[in-house]
Motif scaffolding. Structure first.
Motif, short mmCIF file in Angstrom:
data_model
loop_
_atom_site.label_atom_id
_atom_site.label_comp_id
_atom_site.label_asym_id
_atom_site.label_seq_id
_atom_site.Cartn_x
_atom_site.Cartn_y
_atom_site.Cartn_z
N GLU A 58 4.35 -56.44 1.88
CA GLU A 58 3.33 -55.45 2.21
C GLU A 58 2.91 -54.71 0.96
O GLU A 58 3.75 -54.33 0.14
N ALA B 242 5.03 -63.27 0.55
CA ALA B 242 4.98 -62.39 1.73
C ALA B 242 5.36 -60.98 1.29
O ALA B 242 5.90 -60.76 0.21
N ARG C 171 -0.43 -64.34 2.92
CA ARG C 171 0.68 -63.86 3.75
C ARG C 171 1.12 -62.44 3.39
O ARG C 171 2.02 -61.89 4.02
N VAL C 172 0.52 -61.87 2.37
CA VAL C 172 0.82 -60.47 2.03
C VAL C 172 0.01 -59.56 2.94
O VAL C 172 -1.20 -59.72 3.09
N THR C 173 0.66 -58.60 3.55
CA THR C 173 -0.01 -57.63 4.41
C THR C 173 -0.59 -56.50 3.57
O THR C 173 0.15 -55.82 2.85
N THR D 154 -2.07 -52.98 3.62
CA THR D 154 -2.20 -51.77 4.43
C THR D 154 -3.13 -50.83 3.69
O THR D 154 -2.76 -50.24 2.67
N ARG E 242 0.62 -51.36 -0.04
CA ARG E 242 -0.05 -50.17 0.50
C ARG E 242 -1.06 -49.65 -0.51
O ARG E 242 -0.69 -49.27 -1.62
N ARG F 3 -6.76 -61.49 -1.01
CA ARG F 3 -6.52 -62.10 0.29
C ARG F 3 -6.53 -63.62 0.21
O ARG F 3 -5.71 -64.29 0.84
#
Length: 307
Positions: A92, A90, A120-122, A124, A94, A115
Motif C-alpha cells: 500500500e 504488492a 497490485r500495489v494499493t 490510497t 498512501r 498503476r
C-alpha cells in the motif's frame, strides 16, 4: 540509447502514424518526432520513410524493430523479477495531494504510469491541505505528499521536498469583466476587486502567498467569498462574484463565463512539490519518486521549442 527511445520507436512502428503514436504514449507529437530523429541520428540510419500521407519502416527499421521488441521484453522481465524480490509486487502507498494537483498533467501521468507498472500495489489517495500533509508525513500516516510550499514555512526536520513542476499563477474572472479586455494583469490591477479565496485555517499555502503579493502592492485583498474547492472558486469567479488567483492547472476547468489571464509578477508561480521522509527507504516510495522524475523530465522535453 535509452529504453524510452525504444518504446517510442516501437509504438510509432506499430501505429505507422506519429499523431496516433503520440496520443498512445501520452506525449506531444513534436517531442516524439524529435526523439525519433535523435534515435536515428544515434544509429546513423533512417528508421522511417516519411511522406505527407504515410509513414513506412525502412529495411533497417524493420530489422531494428525485432531487436527493440526483444530488448524491451527482456527489460520488463528483469523489472518484474526485481520487483518481486524488492517487495514492489504488492503493498500500500498512501498519497495525499492539494486540491489543484489532480488538475495537472503531471499527477495524471504519474498515477497512470504507476498503476500500469505496479498493478497490485494499493494506492490510497486523499485530498489534503499542504500544512496537513507535512504533519501526516511526520506522524507516518502518509508516505508521499504532493503539496505547495508556503514561503514562510520553516524546514521540517526529517522531511525532504523537491519541486516537480513550477506552475504559473493565473487570475480567474468573469469573461465580461473590464479587466478581461487587457492584454496582461499585475496584482496591483486587482486592488479594487472583490476576492474569492480559500478559508483561513485550512492550510492552503497559495492563499498566504497571494496575500503577501497584495501587501507588497500596497493593499489588503477584500475577500467577499470563501470556498474550499478550486472548482467552486472558479465557478464563483465565472458568475461575476469576484476574482481569484489560482495555479494555472485550473485552466482545465471548463465552466461557462470563466476567463483566465496570466499574472505578470516575478513571484506569480506556485511550485508543486513532492514531500517524503528522509529515512523512508520503501521500494514503493522509491518507485513513485522515480516515476515522478521520469514524467517531470518528459514534460520538460515537451515544453522545449521544436528545432
Amino acid at each position: 540509447m535509452e529504453l524510452r527511445h525504444l518504446r517510442y520507436f516501437v509504438t510509432v512502428a506499430e501505429e505507422l502514424h506519429f499523431s496516433r503514436a503520440a496520443q498512445k504514449l501520452n506525449i506531444g507529437q513534436p517531442p516524439l518526432s524529435m526523439q525519433i530523429r535523435a534515435l536515428e541520428d544515434e544509429l546513423g540510419v533512417p528508421l522511417f520513410e516519411r511522406s505527407q500521407r504515410r509513414v513506412f519502416l525502412t529495411p533497417a527499421g524493420r530489422t531494428f524493430l525485432a531487436r527493440a521488441r526483444q530488448i524491451l521484453a527482456d527489460a520488463d522481465a528483469a523489472r518484474l523479477e526485481v520487483q518481486r524480490i524488492a517487495g514492489l509486487y504488492a503493498g500500500e502507498l498512501r498519497i495525499a495531494f492539494t486540491t489543484s494537483a489532480p488538475m495537472t498533467n503531471l499527477m495524471k501521468r504519474v498515477l497512470t504510469s504507476y498503476r500500469q507498472r505496479y498493478p497490485r500495489v494499493t494506492l490510497t489517495l486523499s485530498e489534503s491541505p499542504s500544512e496537513n500533509q507535512r504533519e501526516a508525513l511526520m506522524e507516518r500516516t502518509l508516505d508521499i505528499g504532493l503539496l505547495r510550499q508556503a514561503e514562510e514555512a520553516p524546514p521540517v526536520p526529517g522531511l525532504s521536498f523537491e519541486t516537480l513542476i513550477d506552475e504559473a499563477l493565473v487570475v480567474v474572472l468573469h469573461q465580461g469583466h473590464p479587466l478581461a479586455q487587457r492584454s496582461s494583469l499585475s496584482i496591483a490591477d486587482l486592488a479594487e476587486e472583490a476576492f474569492i479565496m480559500h478559508p483561513h485555517g485550512v492550510g492552503t499555502a497559495i492563499d498566504g502567498q497571494i496575500r503577501r503579493m497584495c501587501e507588497r502592492a500596497g493593499f489588503t485583498p477584500r475577500v467577499v467569498q470563501e470556498a474550499r474547492e478550486s472548482t467552486t472558486i472558479v465557478a464563483l469567479a465565472a458568475s461575476g462574484l469576484g476574482v481569484a488567483v489560482l495555479p494555472a492547472a485550473v485552466r482545465c476547468i471548463q465552466i461557462e463565463g470563466a476567463y483566465f489571464m496570466d499574472l505578470g509578477e516575478p513571484d506569480a508561480h506556485a511550485p508543486l512539490l513532492l514531500g517524503k521522509r528522509h529515512d523512508d527507504n520503501s521500494p514503493l516510495v522509491q518507485a513513485f519518486v522515480a516515476i515522478c522524475h521520469e514524467v517531470a523530465g518528459h514534460q520538460h522535453v515537451e515544453r522545449q521549442p521544436a528545432t
